[in-house]
Design a protein around this motif. Sequence first.
Motif, short mmCIF file in Angstrom:
data_model
loop_
_atom_site.label_atom_id
_atom_site.label_comp_id
_atom_site.label_asym_id
_atom_site.label_seq_id
_atom_site.Cartn_x
_atom_site.Cartn_y
_atom_site.Cartn_z
N ASP A 154 10.43 8.97 -22.40
CA ASP A 154 11.12 7.99 -21.55
C ASP A 154 10.06 7.10 -20.89
O ASP A 154 8.93 7.53 -20.65
CB ASP A 154 12.00 8.69 -20.51
N PRO A 155 10.38 5.84 -20.62
CA PRO A 155 9.38 4.85 -20.20
C PRO A 155 8.83 5.02 -18.80
O PRO A 155 7.80 4.42 -18.47
CB PRO A 155 10.14 3.53 -20.33
N GLU A 156 9.47 5.84 -17.96
CA GLU A 156 8.99 5.99 -16.59
C GLU A 156 7.59 6.61 -16.57
O GLU A 156 7.32 7.56 -17.31
CB GLU A 156 9.95 6.88 -15.78
N PRO A 157 6.68 6.08 -15.72
CA PRO A 157 5.33 6.66 -15.63
C PRO A 157 5.37 8.14 -15.27
O PRO A 157 6.11 8.54 -14.38
CB PRO A 157 4.67 5.84 -14.51
N TYR A 158 4.60 8.96 -15.97
CA TYR A 158 4.56 10.40 -15.73
C TYR A 158 3.24 10.71 -15.03
O TYR A 158 2.19 10.80 -15.66
CB TYR A 158 4.68 11.16 -17.05
N CYS A 196 0.30 12.67 -13.07
CA CYS A 196 -0.32 13.99 -13.15
C CYS A 196 -1.64 13.96 -12.39
O CYS A 196 -2.63 13.40 -12.88
CB CYS A 196 -0.55 14.40 -14.61
N GLY A 197 -1.65 14.53 -11.19
CA GLY A 197 -2.86 14.49 -10.38
C GLY A 197 -3.23 13.06 -10.03
O GLY A 197 -2.44 12.29 -9.50
N ASP A 198 -4.46 12.69 -10.37
CA ASP A 198 -4.95 11.34 -10.10
C ASP A 198 -4.54 10.35 -11.18
O ASP A 198 -4.77 9.14 -11.04
CB ASP A 198 -6.49 11.35 -9.98
N ILE A 199 -3.98 10.85 -12.26
CA ILE A 199 -3.56 9.98 -13.36
C ILE A 199 -2.16 9.45 -13.08
O ILE A 199 -1.22 10.22 -12.89
CB ILE A 199 -3.58 10.75 -14.71
N GLU A 200 -2.03 8.14 -13.04
CA GLU A 200 -0.74 7.52 -12.71
C GLU A 200 0.29 7.72 -13.81
O GLU A 200 1.47 7.86 -13.56
CB GLU A 200 -0.93 6.02 -12.44
N ASP A 201 -0.18 7.71 -15.05
CA ASP A 201 0.74 7.88 -16.18
C ASP A 201 -0.02 8.54 -17.33
O ASP A 201 -0.96 7.96 -17.87
CB ASP A 201 1.30 6.52 -16.62
N VAL A 202 0.38 9.76 -17.70
CA VAL A 202 -0.33 10.48 -18.76
C VAL A 202 -0.17 9.78 -20.11
O VAL A 202 -0.94 10.05 -21.05
CB VAL A 202 0.17 11.94 -18.87
N TYR A 203 0.83 8.89 -20.20
CA TYR A 203 1.03 8.16 -21.46
C TYR A 203 0.45 6.75 -21.39
O TYR A 203 0.69 5.93 -22.28
CB TYR A 203 2.53 8.09 -21.79
N GLY A 204 -0.32 6.48 -20.32
CA GLY A 204 -0.89 5.15 -20.12
C GLY A 204 -1.77 4.72 -21.28
O GLY A 204 -1.67 3.58 -21.77
N GLU A 205 -2.65 5.58 -21.74
CA GLU A 205 -3.56 5.25 -22.84
C GLU A 205 -2.77 4.95 -24.11
O GLU A 205 -3.08 4.01 -24.85
CB GLU A 205 -4.52 6.42 -23.10
N ALA A 248 -2.37 1.33 -26.23
CA ALA A 248 -2.71 1.27 -27.65
C ALA A 248 -1.54 0.81 -28.52
O ALA A 248 -1.68 0.66 -29.73
CB ALA A 248 -3.19 2.64 -28.13
N GLY A 249 -0.37 0.58 -27.91
CA GLY A 249 0.79 0.13 -28.65
C GLY A 249 1.39 1.21 -29.53
O GLY A 249 2.02 0.92 -30.55
N MET A 250 1.21 2.47 -29.12
CA MET A 250 1.70 3.60 -29.93
C MET A 250 2.80 4.36 -29.19
O MET A 250 3.00 5.55 -29.41
CB MET A 250 0.54 4.54 -30.26
N PHE A 251 3.52 3.65 -28.31
CA PHE A 251 4.53 4.29 -27.47
C PHE A 251 5.91 3.72 -27.76
O PHE A 251 6.08 2.50 -27.86
CB PHE A 251 4.19 4.07 -26.00
#
Length: 270
Positions: free
Chosen positions: A148-152, A154-163, A167-170
């Motif tokens: 789902d598109p909502e930022p996830y 985790c700790g200091d990471i704003e969105d674990v799927y950010g990278e 990369a256009g792989m989401f």
Amino acid sequence: FFFNDTATTEIYTRSIVGSVRCVQETGYQRRVHGDQEMSENKEEKKELGNDPAHPLRLYCDGVFDCFHFGHARLLEYCKKLFKHCVLVVGVTSDVDTIHYKGKQVMDEKERAETLKHCKWVDEIVVPCPWIPTVQFLKDHKIDYICHDPEPYKCGDIEDVYGEIKKAGMFLATKRTEGISTSDLIVRILKDREEYTYRSLNKKYSPESMGVSPAYALYITSKKSQKATEKEKQAQDKIENEKIEKEKHELEEKIELLQKKLLDLQKMEQQ
């Protein structure tokens, strides 16, 4: 894929007829589709998704604890994004789940085993990384990750799927509202006394449920008292209904007698 501490890999794949087979090998192996390389071009990926000889490889990860229809709908949605695709599902480890999210009900092997029996799943990676990387996707020949598109956070990471997004792989998915593992756990906690009493009746010991004998006795006594009260209420209801019936019958008799009396009075007057 199935990984354990002894570096033994079990590769789960779903055949054309839909059955799951497991091949156990020593060490690490990666499934490769011939000389096919991951395309960096989105249009080429769409083309690949329409070619049965080169199915698009999609990845969906999660805890998948207490598997429910919300999970099933998510996997179905992912599987149906393209005409021809392989759906790889990542299952998080017990260690990561407890560390980042909290205690789960089912262990990682049970969660993976459950997913093996879902018809939308083609391959399973367990344990999968809590924070997926582009390199991880490339290592597994994955074209897109689905979530789902909502930022996830985790700790200091704003969105674990950010990278992955950069990369256009989401690919964004849809959540099923009104159902989640947390919701199910809350339902059980809300009615914990009911489930405790139910389990005691099924001969589970207080120790196996993690409760004290005193609490088990309290629940049993409370339920017995409630059962007695319900039984009394049922008896009172029956008794009240009986009284009402007798009252109604008596009123009908009185009405009949009054009618006869009036008839007699009329006859005397004549």
